[in-house]
Design a protein around this motif. Sequence first.
Motif, PDB file in Angstrom:
ATOM      1  N   PHE A 195       0.828  -1.201   0.000  1.00 56.06           N
ATOM      2  CA  PHE A 195       0.000   0.000   0.000  1.00 56.06           C
ATOM      3  C   PHE A 195       0.864   1.252   0.000  1.00 56.06           C
ATOM      4  CE2 PHE A 195      -1.955   3.531   2.230  1.00 56.06           C
ATOM      5  CZ  PHE A 195      -3.117   3.720   1.487  1.00 56.06           C
ATOM      6  N   ALA A 196       1.962   1.255   0.753  1.00 55.08           N
ATOM      7  CA  ALA A 196       2.847   2.418   0.811  1.00 55.08           C
ATOM      8  C   ALA A 196       3.407   2.739  -0.573  1.00 55.08           C
ATOM      9  CB  ALA A 196       3.981   2.174   1.803  1.00 55.08           C
ATOM     10  N   LEU A 197       3.801   1.709  -1.307  1.00 57.44           N
ATOM     11  CA  LEU A 197       4.295   1.927  -2.665  1.00 57.44           C
ATOM     12  C   LEU A 197       3.186   2.474  -3.554  1.00 57.44           C
ATOM     13  CD1 LEU A 197       6.418   1.714  -4.857  1.00 57.44           C
ATOM     14  CD2 LEU A 197       5.866  -0.719  -5.093  1.00 57.44           C
TER      15      LEU A 197
ATOM     16  N   TRP B 256       0.522   6.932  -6.366  1.00 61.50           N
ATOM     17  CA  TRP B 256      -0.664   7.765  -6.607  1.00 61.50           C
ATOM     18  C   TRP B 256      -0.306   9.245  -6.440  1.00 61.50           C
ATOM     19  CZ3 TRP B 256      -3.687  11.574  -4.794  1.00 61.50           C
ATOM     20  CH2 TRP B 256      -4.977  11.705  -5.322  1.00 61.50           C
ATOM     21  N   LEU B 257       0.401   9.567  -5.361  1.00 58.78           N
ATOM     22  CA  LEU B 257       0.749  10.964  -5.103  1.00 58.78           C
ATOM     23  C   LEU B 257       1.617  11.543  -6.217  1.00 58.78           C
ATOM     24  CD1 LEU B 257       1.479  10.643  -1.285  1.00 58.78           C
ATOM     25  CD2 LEU B 257      -0.441  11.875  -2.316  1.00 58.78           C
ATOM     26  N   LYS B 258       2.484  10.721  -6.788  1.00 58.60           N
ATOM     27  CA  LYS B 258       3.343  11.187  -7.881  1.00 58.60           C
ATOM     28  C   LYS B 258       2.553  11.302  -9.181  1.00 58.60           C
ATOM     29  CE  LYS B 258       6.204   8.292  -9.734  1.00 58.60           C
ATOM     30  NZ  LYS B 258       7.357   7.369  -9.937  1.00 58.60           N
ATOM     31  N   GLU B 259       1.785  10.271  -9.513  1.00 61.04           N
ATOM     32  CA  GLU B 259       1.057  10.242 -10.787  1.00 61.04           C
ATOM     33  C   GLU B 259      -0.087  11.252 -10.821  1.00 61.04           C
ATOM     34  OE1 GLU B 259       1.771   8.546 -13.480  1.00 61.04           O
ATOM     35  OE2 GLU B 259       3.484   7.479 -12.603  1.00 61.04           O
ATOM     36  N   SER B 260      -0.669  11.583  -9.659  1.00 57.99           N
ATOM     37  CA  SER B 260      -1.803  12.504  -9.632  1.00 57.99           C
ATOM     38  C   SER B 260      -1.417  13.914 -10.041  1.00 57.99           C
ATOM     39  CB  SER B 260      -2.446  12.520  -8.243  1.00 57.99           C
ATOM     40  OG  SER B 260      -1.548  13.045  -7.282  1.00 57.99           O
ATOM     41  N   LYS B 261      -0.125  14.199 -10.056  1.00 57.29           N
ATOM     42  CA  LYS B 261       0.333  15.517 -10.485  1.00 57.29           C
ATOM     43  C   LYS B 261       0.334  15.645 -12.003  1.00 57.29           C
ATOM     44  CE  LYS B 261       3.362  15.904  -6.447  1.00 57.29           C
ATOM     45  NZ  LYS B 261       4.769  15.960  -5.971  1.00 57.29           N
ATOM     46  N   PHE B 262       0.170  14.508 -12.675  1.00 58.82           N
ATOM     47  CA  PHE B 262       0.224  14.514 -14.137  1.00 58.82           C
ATOM     48  C   PHE B 262      -1.120  14.089 -14.705  1.00 58.82           C
ATOM     49  CE2 PHE B 262       4.456  13.517 -12.408  1.00 58.82           C
ATOM     50  CZ  PHE B 262       5.127  14.660 -12.818  1.00 58.82           C
TER      51      PHE B 262
ATOM     52  N   SER C 252       9.939  -0.733  -5.661  1.00 59.64           N
ATOM     53  CA  SER C 252      10.185  -0.354  -4.280  1.00 59.64           C
ATOM     54  C   SER C 252      11.649  -0.534  -3.907  1.00 59.64           C
ATOM     55  CB  SER C 252       9.314  -1.205  -3.345  1.00 59.64           C
ATOM     56  OG  SER C 252       9.621  -0.951  -2.017  1.00 59.64           O
ATOM     57  N   THR C 253      12.145   0.356  -3.046  1.00 54.58           N
ATOM     58  CA  THR C 253      13.489   0.214  -2.491  1.00 54.58           C
ATOM     59  C   THR C 253      13.421   0.363  -0.990  1.00 54.58           C
ATOM     60  OG1 THR C 253      14.017   2.566  -2.566  1.00 54.58           O
ATOM     61  CG2 THR C 253      14.476   1.292  -4.558  1.00 54.58           C
ATOM     62  N   ASP C 254      14.394  -0.206  -0.294  1.00 56.79           N
ATOM     63  CA  ASP C 254      14.404  -0.119   1.163  1.00 56.79           C
ATOM     64  C   ASP C 254      14.416   1.319   1.639  1.00 56.79           C
ATOM     65  OD1 ASP C 254      16.351  -3.099   1.974  1.00 56.79           O
ATOM     66  OD2 ASP C 254      14.266  -2.815   1.379  1.00 56.79           O
ATOM     67  N   SER C 255      15.194   2.170   0.986  1.00 57.35           N
ATOM     68  CA  SER C 255      15.278   3.557   1.427  1.00 57.35           C
ATOM     69  C   SER C 255      13.931   4.254   1.313  1.00 57.35           C
ATOM     70  CB  SER C 255      16.329   4.312   0.608  1.00 57.35           C
ATOM     71  OG  SER C 255      15.976   4.342  -0.764  1.00 57.35           O
ATOM     72  N   GLU C 256      13.177   3.915   0.267  1.00 53.61           N
ATOM     73  CA  GLU C 256      11.847   4.508   0.121  1.00 53.61           C
ATOM     74  C   GLU C 256      10.922   4.018   1.221  1.00 53.61           C
ATOM     75  OE1 GLU C 256      11.158   5.257  -4.617  1.00 53.61           O
ATOM     76  OE2 GLU C 256      10.976   3.225  -3.864  1.00 53.61           O
ATOM     77  N   ILE C 257      10.977   2.723   1.509  1.00 53.72           N
ATOM     78  CA  ILE C 257      10.091   2.152   2.511  1.00 53.72           C
ATOM     79  C   ILE C 257      10.403   2.721   3.896  1.00 53.72           C
ATOM     80  CG2 ILE C 257       9.554   0.024   3.756  1.00 53.72           C
ATOM     81  CD1 ILE C 257       9.717  -1.463   1.144  1.00 53.72           C
ATOM     82  N   TYR C 258      11.675   2.775   4.265  1.00 51.71           N
ATOM     83  CA  TYR C 258      12.025   3.176   5.610  1.00 51.71           C
ATOM     84  C   TYR C 258      11.887   4.671   5.848  1.00 51.71           C
ATOM     85  CZ  TYR C 258      14.091  -1.479   6.176  1.00 51.71           C
ATOM     86  OH  TYR C 258      14.288  -2.825   6.255  1.00 51.71           O
ATOM     87  N   HIS C 259      12.128   5.486   4.823  1.00 54.90           N
ATOM     88  CA  HIS C 259      12.228   6.920   5.060  1.00 54.90           C
ATOM     89  C   HIS C 259      11.088   7.733   4.442  1.00 54.90           C
ATOM     90  CE1 HIS C 259      16.046   6.054   6.877  1.00 54.90           C
ATOM     91  NE2 HIS C 259      16.508   5.527   5.773  1.00 54.90           N
TER      92      HIS C 259
END
Length: 395
Positions: free
Chosen positions: A151-153, A158-164, A177-184
């Motif tokens: 869901f986080a991904l 959604w937040l990125k694509e909704s701008k376009f 997904s990457t660990d850095s994205e998930i954790y931070h």
Amino acid sequence: MPSYRRVITAVCVFAPLLYIYWQTILVPDTRKSFRSWNLAEKEDAFNDTLGLSKIFVINLPSRKDRRDAMSLAGAVSNLTFTWIDGISGGQVSDHDVPVRRGIHSSLGAKGSWRSHINALQSIIREDLTSALILEDDIDWDVRLKSQLRTFALASRTWLKESKFDKHRTVQLSLEASTDSEIYHAAYGDDWDVLWLGHCGADFPDSQSLISPLRIEVPGDETVPAPKHLKPHPFALNDKLGELYPPHTRVVHASSGNVCTLAYAVSRQGARKLLSQFDDHYDTQWDLMLQKWCEGEYAVETKSRLNSRIKDDRGAIHERGGSAPVCLTVQPPLFSHHYAKGGASNIQGQGGGYAKGTGTPYIRLSVQQNIDRLVAGARQGEMVDQLPDDGDTIWK
């Protein structure tokens, strides 16, 4: 010195050295391994508060049975709860509820509204980045944390694509997904509400005030078959099962959501909600939140854009403005648990006449598998209450 004595002397000298080498180099320090694992768990954004600052659970002091059940479910799920005393309708005076003229509601609904407002105030008072607000009669899948990673991904996408381009469906790539994205980054930035537990939702259309963008998650084995996709026995089956292939989960802007079983609120979302609802009460809380998420209050208050209000920390915020950013997911990740002989303290879905026990939408139910979880059973030993070829929970 005889040769056999030289051998014995050599063994006595080198044996301790070999033992020290074996212990320090070849064999991992179990205490160090535990400390490293514990640190990694602490840094994991989906540890005991699911990537949010806190998890609040609203519980009436008189319902110790629910608190006990939720405490145990949280413990076996490695979740940390912060309890908020629920308010009964009888504790809410006319002065506490700024009811608009002509608005009538049950005592239970008024108490629920006051309880949720208190939870929002806690977010502001403690200056939390975000918090998950849960009601005390809910259930979730034993695979909740992996579900929330997905869901986080989807939320970030959604937040990125909704701008376009908002008028399309995006199929989620889990490999992105990457660990850095998930954790931070967790669920992304600039959202107000993540409505994760509900009793039904609609897909927004192009005529609404909110984006119709959808993020599709295909092949999710935690999603029940279409015949199981209904919140209570008197509801129609969800359109999700008609519009998408089986075992598809969809993330989109909140539309038509009912029941505030579980929803996350950001700091900015809590401020906006308190600013909006400090001086009036329309109806039960879930319908007020539904209307707010769909931007209807923003339209109503457009003429009052210059009106300002202080929150309980003294900060001043503008009223009205554009539609909030509220995301939801179908099917929900949290759902109402129909316990044997249980009943909601406010008018629940099914009007109190729902027959059957279990949890709609949830396959490997924590509540239904609680004895196995306490005994330390593995995931493969859990009972699926909604198998593809099985009966529905409704009688």
